[in-house]
Enzyme design. Structure first.
Site, PDB file in Angstrom:
ATOM      1  N   HIS A 193      -3.309   7.262   1.930  1.00 14.45           N
ATOM      2  CA  HIS A 193      -3.719   5.932   1.465  1.00 14.45           C
ATOM      3  C   HIS A 193      -5.159   5.709   1.919  1.00 14.45           C
ATOM      4  CE1 HIS A 193      -4.051   1.767   0.711  1.00 14.45           C
ATOM      5  NE2 HIS A 193      -3.841   1.369   1.955  1.00 14.45           N
ATOM      6  N   ASN A 219     -10.133  -0.201  -0.310  1.00 18.10           N
ATOM      7  CA  ASN A 219      -8.670  -0.146  -0.278  1.00 18.10           C
ATOM      8  C   ASN A 219      -8.119  -0.757  -1.569  1.00 18.10           C
ATOM      9  OD1 ASN A 219      -5.952  -0.509   0.228  1.00 18.10           O
ATOM     10  ND2 ASN A 219      -6.235  -1.226   2.327  1.00 18.10           N
ATOM     11  N   CYS A 251       0.818  -1.230   0.000  1.00 13.53           N
ATOM     12  CA  CYS A 251       0.000   0.000   0.000  1.00 13.53           C
ATOM     13  C   CYS A 251       0.846   1.273   0.000  1.00 13.53           C
ATOM     14  CB  CYS A 251      -0.945  -0.004   1.191  1.00 13.53           C
ATOM     15  SG  CYS A 251      -2.025  -1.443   1.179  1.00 13.53           S
TER      16      CYS A 251
HETATM   17  O1  UT7 Z   1      -3.851  -1.166   3.278  1.00 10.93           O
HETATM   18  C1  UT7 Z   1      -2.957  -1.414   4.301  1.00 10.93           C
HETATM   19  C2  UT7 Z   1      -3.383  -0.798   5.501  1.00 10.93           C
HETATM   20  N1  UT7 Z   1      -4.491  -1.496   6.069  1.00 10.93           N
HETATM   21  C3  UT7 Z   1      -5.183  -0.904   6.974  1.00 10.93           C
HETATM   22  O2  UT7 Z   1      -4.932   0.253   7.237  1.00 10.93           O
HETATM   23  C4  UT7 Z   1      -6.232  -1.658   7.732  1.00 10.93           C
HETATM   24  C5  UT7 Z   1      -6.108  -1.355   9.181  1.00 10.93           C
HETATM   25  N2  UT7 Z   1      -7.119  -1.950  10.019  1.00 10.93           N
HETATM   26  C6  UT7 Z   1      -8.425  -1.584   9.942  1.00 10.93           C
HETATM   27  O3  UT7 Z   1      -8.816  -0.779   9.131  1.00 10.93           O
HETATM   28  C7  UT7 Z   1      -9.371  -2.150  10.969  1.00 10.93           C
HETATM   29  O4  UT7 Z   1      -8.636  -2.824  11.982  1.00 10.93           O
HETATM   30  C8  UT7 Z   1     -10.398  -3.129  10.372  1.00 10.93           C
HETATM   31  C9  UT7 Z   1     -11.388  -2.360   9.509  1.00 10.93           C
HETATM   32  C10 UT7 Z   1      -9.716  -4.197   9.553  1.00 10.93           C
HETATM   33  C11 UT7 Z   1     -11.197  -3.813  11.488  1.00 10.93           C
HETATM   34  O5  UT7 Z   1     -11.812  -2.833  12.312  1.00 10.93           O
HETATM   35  P1  UT7 Z   1     -11.718  -2.955  13.907  1.00 10.93           P
HETATM   36  O6  UT7 Z   1     -12.493  -1.833  14.462  1.00 10.93           O
HETATM   37  O7  UT7 Z   1     -10.257  -3.053  14.243  1.00 10.93           O
HETATM   38  O8  UT7 Z   1     -12.498  -4.291  14.163  1.00 10.93           O
HETATM   39  P2  UT7 Z   1     -11.992  -5.589  14.950  1.00 10.93           P
HETATM   40  O9  UT7 Z   1     -11.012  -6.332  14.122  1.00 10.93           O
HETATM   41  O10 UT7 Z   1     -11.627  -5.175  16.343  1.00 10.93           O
HETATM   42  O11 UT7 Z   1     -13.325  -6.415  15.027  1.00 10.93           O
HETATM   43  C12 UT7 Z   1     -14.446  -5.979  15.802  1.00 10.93           C
HETATM   44  C13 UT7 Z   1     -15.563  -6.959  15.669  1.00 10.93           C
HETATM   45  C14 UT7 Z   1     -15.148  -8.400  15.903  1.00 10.93           C
HETATM   46  O12 UT7 Z   1     -16.186  -9.052  16.596  1.00 10.93           O
HETATM   47  P3  UT7 Z   1     -16.085  -9.300  18.183  1.00 10.93           P
HETATM   48  O13 UT7 Z   1     -14.847 -10.115  18.377  1.00 10.93           O
HETATM   49  O14 UT7 Z   1     -15.995  -7.942  18.793  1.00 10.93           O
HETATM   50  O15 UT7 Z   1     -17.363 -10.022  18.475  1.00 10.93           O
HETATM   51  C15 UT7 Z   1     -15.059  -8.964  14.511  1.00 10.93           C
HETATM   52  O16 UT7 Z   1     -15.278 -10.344  14.464  1.00 10.93           O
HETATM   53  O17 UT7 Z   1     -16.097  -6.902  14.340  1.00 10.93           O
HETATM   54  C16 UT7 Z   1     -16.163  -8.237  13.805  1.00 10.93           C
HETATM   55  N3  UT7 Z   1     -16.002  -8.146  12.363  1.00 10.93           N
HETATM   56  C17 UT7 Z   1     -17.031  -7.999  11.507  1.00 10.93           C
HETATM   57  N4  UT7 Z   1     -18.357  -7.918  11.722  1.00 10.93           N
HETATM   58  C18 UT7 Z   1     -19.145  -7.762  10.624  1.00 10.93           C
HETATM   59  C19 UT7 Z   1     -14.851  -8.172  11.658  1.00 10.93           C
HETATM   60  N5  UT7 Z   1     -15.118  -8.049  10.349  1.00 10.93           N
HETATM   61  C20 UT7 Z   1     -16.468  -7.942  10.227  1.00 10.93           C
HETATM   62  C21 UT7 Z   1     -17.337  -7.776   9.138  1.00 10.93           C
HETATM   63  N6  UT7 Z   1     -18.662  -7.694   9.393  1.00 10.93           N
HETATM   64  N7  UT7 Z   1     -16.892  -7.685   7.858  1.00 10.93           N
END
Ligand code: UT7
Length: 325
Positions: A252, A282, A119
């Site tokens: 980005h 992304n 990225c």
């Molecule tokens: O391009 C390179 C750079 N990449 C990035 O910058 C990505 C960086 N990371 C992010 O943008 C975020 O960490 C994500 C968007 C990937 C995830 O967001 P988050 O707020 O960190 O969510 P999380 O991983 O803490 O997950 C929260 C909850 C979890 O459920 P529990 O454990 O709280 O019950 C996940 O299982 O959201 C759940 N979850 C979803 N729910 C519905 C994860 N993906 C999904 C989904 N739909 N698609």
């Protein structure tokens, strides 16, 4: 006289198949994967992404974006003497996507190669091109970010597959007596290769390991917000400028929350941030030039303004380029 490099044209291209969150949620539900438009919008800001058809490769997307950038710069492919493509989803293992693109542009002879910094690929490629133009190795470069991430997504993993899309963005970078690119700042930290990777490889005619994208989203998020501020400040310091000199932040396009955090740390209102993540998700190396071209064509970004471009992602790699348009 000092030699600089300047962006003289921008272009971008999204493949026609647009998949909204609602479309995607329905498709994933058929496979038993549960997600929602609400979750995707709240956590990422993404509302839609574009997916290329099976027979469309990164070089095809790059070609469309390159043609538009050439037209905007008022030059033709024959005027180009350097091609750099930033991609992590190349057409083939080799030759480079840049060489394939060169053939599709109908030119030959000039150097053409790929940069692979995921990225951060576009800010890496722009920095390399800037150095080559400043040192006199080239005079007119095409610098492109092009990706077909839809090929490497695990559609059974809702934590990653809703985040990415396909696309390409391009700039024409020309040698000039006037700046142009003011400062660049690149970094990588190989201790974090595992937090965002496609670990598979080709071995003896077979794929060895998992060829699909893996990401520890929270780890990437935490690292990203810290390093982006540092890279921004480093470029400003190198150019003897301050945050108040920035007209547009073009980060980005991975997650609106990361962009908001960077803007807050740099005391920039969101009105000064180009946001296109809602429209294409992304797109890795393509996201910054896509956003840049969008801002230029929408009449937001104007000649003479100061832009800060910032990339971050797999490697872990990150960087920034400060420039005057
Ligand atoms: O391009 C390179 C750079 N990449 C990035 O910058 C990505 C960086 N990371 C992010 O943008 C975020 O960490 C994500 C968007 C990937 C995830 O967001 P988050 O707020 O960190 O969510 P999380 O991983 O803490 O997950 C929260 C909850 C979890 O459920 P529990 O454990 O709280 O019950 C996940 O299982 O959201 C759940 N979850 C979803 N729910 C519905 C994860 N993906 C999904 C989904 N739909 N698609």
């Amino acid at each position: 006289m000092r030699r600089y490099s300047r962006i003289t044209g921008t272009g971008s291209y999204l493949p026609p198949r647009r998949v909204t969150n609602d479309d995607f949620v329905a498709q994933l539900a058929e496979k038993g994967i549960e997600t929602s438009d609400q979750w995707i919008v709240e956590r990422t800001g993404i509302r839609a992404r574009h997916f290329a058809e099976r027979d469309v490769a990164s070089s095809d997307l790059a070609l469309e974006a390159a043609r538009k950038a050439l037209e905007a710069a008022g030059i033709t492919a024959e005027d180009i003497d350097l091609i750099i493509v930033a991609t992590s989803t190349p057409d083939m293992v080799f030759p480079s996507t840049a060489a394939i693109l060169q053939g599709k542009l109908g030119i030959h002879g000039c150097p053409a190669f790929d940069v692979q910094a995921v990225c951060s690929g576009f800010v890496y490629a722009l920095t390399v091109a800037d150095s080559m133009l400043k040192s006199g190795v080239a005079t007119r470069a095409l610098v492109i970010g092009a990706e077909v991430f839809s090929r490497i997504l695990d559609y059974s993993d809702r934590t990653t597959c809703v985040l990415f899309g396909d696309g390409a963005g391009a700039v024409v970078l020309e040698a000039s007596d006037e700046p142009g690119i003011l400062a660049c700042d690149l970094h990588a930290d190989g201790r974090h290769v595992d937090i965002l990777c496609v670990p598979g490889n080709v071995y003896g005619g077979q794929i060895l390991g998992d060829p699909l994208l893996k990401m520890d989203g929270q780890a990437v998020f935490k690292l990203a917000v810290g390093v982006l501020e540092k890279a921004a400040r480093a470029t400003l310091e190198k150019a003897s400028m301050t945050e108040s000199d920035i007209d547009w932040l073009i980060p980005h396009q991975a997650n609106i929350r990361i962009m908001q955090s960077t803007a807050r740390k740099l005391k920039l209102p969101m009105e000064k941030v180009i946001v296109t993540v809602d429209q294409h998700g992304n797109t890795s190396a393509a996201s910054i030039p896509l956003a840049l071209d969008h801002g230029v064509r929408a009449g937001q970004i104007k000649p003479g303004q100061t832009l800060l471009l910032e990339g971050v992602g797999g490697g872990f790699a990150w960087g920034a380029v400060l420039l005057k348009l």
